[in-house]
Design a protein around this motif. Structure first.
Motif, PDB file in Angstrom:
ATOM      1  N   PRO A 258     -10.288   9.847 163.564  1.00 44.17           N
ATOM      2  CA  PRO A 258     -10.378  10.781 164.691  1.00 44.17           C
ATOM      3  C   PRO A 258      -9.114  11.625 164.829  1.00 44.17           C
ATOM      4  CG  PRO A 258      -9.898   8.558 165.459  1.00 44.17           C
ATOM      5  CD  PRO A 258     -10.090   8.454 163.981  1.00 44.17           C
ATOM      6  N   LYS A 259      -9.274  12.799 165.399  1.00 47.38           N
ATOM      7  CA  LYS A 259      -8.124  13.703 165.612  1.00 47.38           C
ATOM      8  C   LYS A 259      -7.542  13.474 167.006  1.00 47.38           C
ATOM      9  CE  LYS A 259      -9.513  17.368 162.456  1.00 47.38           C
ATOM     10  NZ  LYS A 259     -10.728  16.770 161.894  1.00 47.38           N
TER      11      LYS A 259
ATOM     12  N   ASP B 150      -9.964   0.219 169.251  1.00 52.70           N
ATOM     13  CA  ASP B 150     -10.764   1.037 168.333  1.00 52.70           C
ATOM     14  C   ASP B 150      -9.858   1.715 167.293  1.00 52.70           C
ATOM     15  OD1 ASP B 150      -9.510   2.656 170.129  1.00 52.70           O
ATOM     16  OD2 ASP B 150     -11.266   3.903 170.599  1.00 52.70           O
ATOM     17  N   GLY B 151      -8.719   1.072 167.020  1.00 51.60           N
ATOM     18  CA  GLY B 151      -7.737   1.668 166.108  1.00 51.60           C
ATOM     19  C   GLY B 151      -8.063   1.479 164.635  1.00 51.60           C
ATOM     20  N   TYR B 152      -7.349   2.232 163.795  1.00 58.45           N
ATOM     21  CA  TYR B 152      -7.533   2.172 162.348  1.00 58.45           C
ATOM     22  C   TYR B 152      -6.198   1.898 161.665  1.00 58.45           C
ATOM     23  CZ  TYR B 152     -12.100   4.372 162.952  1.00 58.45           C
ATOM     24  OH  TYR B 152     -13.392   4.641 163.310  1.00 58.45           O
ATOM     25  N   TRP B 153      -6.298   1.316 160.489  1.00 56.80           N
ATOM     26  CA  TRP B 153      -5.121   1.078 159.660  1.00 56.80           C
ATOM     27  C   TRP B 153      -5.393   1.631 158.253  1.00 56.80           C
ATOM     28  CZ3 TRP B 153      -3.551  -4.497 157.764  1.00 56.80           C
ATOM     29  CH2 TRP B 153      -2.363  -4.414 157.031  1.00 56.80           C
TER      30      TRP B 153
ATOM     31  N   PRO C  64      -2.319  14.919 165.164  1.00 61.83           N
ATOM     32  CA  PRO C  64      -2.008  13.860 166.135  1.00 61.83           C
ATOM     33  C   PRO C  64      -1.550  14.407 167.483  1.00 61.83           C
ATOM     34  CG  PRO C  64      -0.830  13.520 164.064  1.00 61.83           C
ATOM     35  CD  PRO C  64      -1.414  14.901 164.014  1.00 61.83           C
ATOM     36  N   ALA C  65      -1.875  13.649 168.521  1.00 64.58           N
ATOM     37  CA  ALA C  65      -1.340  13.984 169.846  1.00 64.58           C
ATOM     38  C   ALA C  65       0.137  13.578 169.880  1.00 64.58           C
ATOM     39  CB  ALA C  65      -2.122  13.230 170.915  1.00 64.58           C
ATOM     40  N   HIS C  66       0.447  12.526 169.145  1.00 67.51           N
ATOM     41  CA  HIS C  66       1.812  11.970 169.124  1.00 67.51           C
ATOM     42  C   HIS C  66       1.974  11.271 167.777  1.00 67.51           C
ATOM     43  CE1 HIS C  66       4.887   9.101 171.288  1.00 67.51           C
ATOM     44  NE2 HIS C  66       5.428   9.797 170.322  1.00 67.51           N
ATOM     45  N   LEU C  67       3.033  11.633 167.052  1.00 64.22           N
ATOM     46  CA  LEU C  67       3.283  11.013 165.744  1.00 64.22           C
ATOM     47  C   LEU C  67       4.598  10.247 165.801  1.00 64.22           C
ATOM     48  CD1 LEU C  67       2.580  10.685 162.722  1.00 64.22           C
ATOM     49  CD2 LEU C  67       3.572  12.932 162.300  1.00 64.22           C
ATOM     50  N   VAL C  68       4.551   8.967 165.442  1.00 66.48           N
ATOM     51  CA  VAL C  68       5.762   8.144 165.402  1.00 66.48           C
ATOM     52  C   VAL C  68       6.032   7.796 163.940  1.00 66.48           C
ATOM     53  CG1 VAL C  68       6.868   5.988 166.169  1.00 66.48           C
ATOM     54  CG2 VAL C  68       5.303   7.211 167.710  1.00 66.48           C
TER      55      VAL C  68
END
Ligand SMILES: C[S@@+](CC[C@H](N)C(=O)[O-])C[C@H]1O[C@@H](n2cnc3c(N)ncnc32)[C@H](O)[C@@H]1O
Length: 211
Positions: A37-38, A135-138, A62-66
């Motif tokens: 997802p975006k 609902d995260g992805y790796w 991304p909304a926020h990239l770490v």
């Protein structure tokens, strides 16, 4: 030199990687991005020079990239990469992530698991889940040794050469190359969504979600 210190080779890392693997090494890392997802919170662990950043910006928006990396020089190089969104750099070892309460929608570990010793790997694999939203992805990309007789000796020899090179230049501690997909599945904590291979099947990228 400290263990796994990539500072000395940071400036030539991408050149060496593309000399050996060509474009395949950057292409494989993105092959499951179309399923993601975006506009989400994305974490990259061991992101290196940040070469992947523009591809992440374009495809994942991304909304926020770490972006975390242990090497100061790698972080400095990554900070020079053009990026138009919100990006946070962390120059530290991955363990710091497990001390904080942050959760991410997408976690990316590309050619990072292979710097971990077997005991570090078995510690990290279940802990990645604690960093993932429900609902995260790796996304995991790395090297592998294909069991086919026509490939395995070539893969084994190339891996030994790389280990020797990084032992000398970065004081790499890990010398093993386990089957990362099998190791991740053995935790029974993740659901495998997709796997793709490249470079005579010596590289893979896999997409996992929480089980
Ligand atoms: C093999 S490089 C891969 C870099 C990048 N992901 C790529 O695919 O080009 C491994 C990276 O992991 C970083 N690294 C090594 N040990 C680390 C640690 N303990 N915590 C975070 N990053 C680490 C290194 O500095 C290096 O940038």
């Amino acid at each position: 030199m400290k263990a796994n210190q990539f500072d000395h080779i940071a400036k030539v890392y991408d050149l060496l990687a593309s000399f050996v693997f060509g474009k395949k090494i950057i292409e494989i890392q993105q092959r499951t991005f179309y399923r993601l997802p975006k506009n989400k919170k994305v974490l990259i662990i061991g992101g290196g020079t940040g070469k992947i950043i523009p591809y992440i910006e374009k495809q994942l928006q991304p909304a926020h990239l770490v972006f975390l990396d242990y090497s100061k020089v790698m972080i400095e190089l990554a900070q020079k990469v053009d990026y138009n969104g919100l990006i946070e750099f962390i120059n530290d070892s991955y363990e710091v992530l497990f001390k904080q309460k942050e959760e991410y929608d997408i976690i990316i570990t590309n050619f990072f698991l292979d710097v971990l010793t077997p005991s570090q790997l078995s510690d990290v694999l279940p802990k990645i889940r604690t960093l993932m939203k429900d609902d995260g992805y790796w996304v995991v990309s790395d090297f592998r040794i294909d069991p086919h007789p026509k490939k395995k000796y070539f893969h084994w020899a190339l891996h030994k050469t790389m280990v020797l090179f990084f032992k000398v230049t970065a004081n790499l501690k890990n010398t093993t190359l386990p089957d990362y997909i099998k190791e991740i599945e053995a935790t029974k904590l993740y659901k495998k969504r997709a796997v793709k291979y490249a470079y005579f099947d010596m590289m893979f990228t896999a997409l996992f979600s929480k089980k």
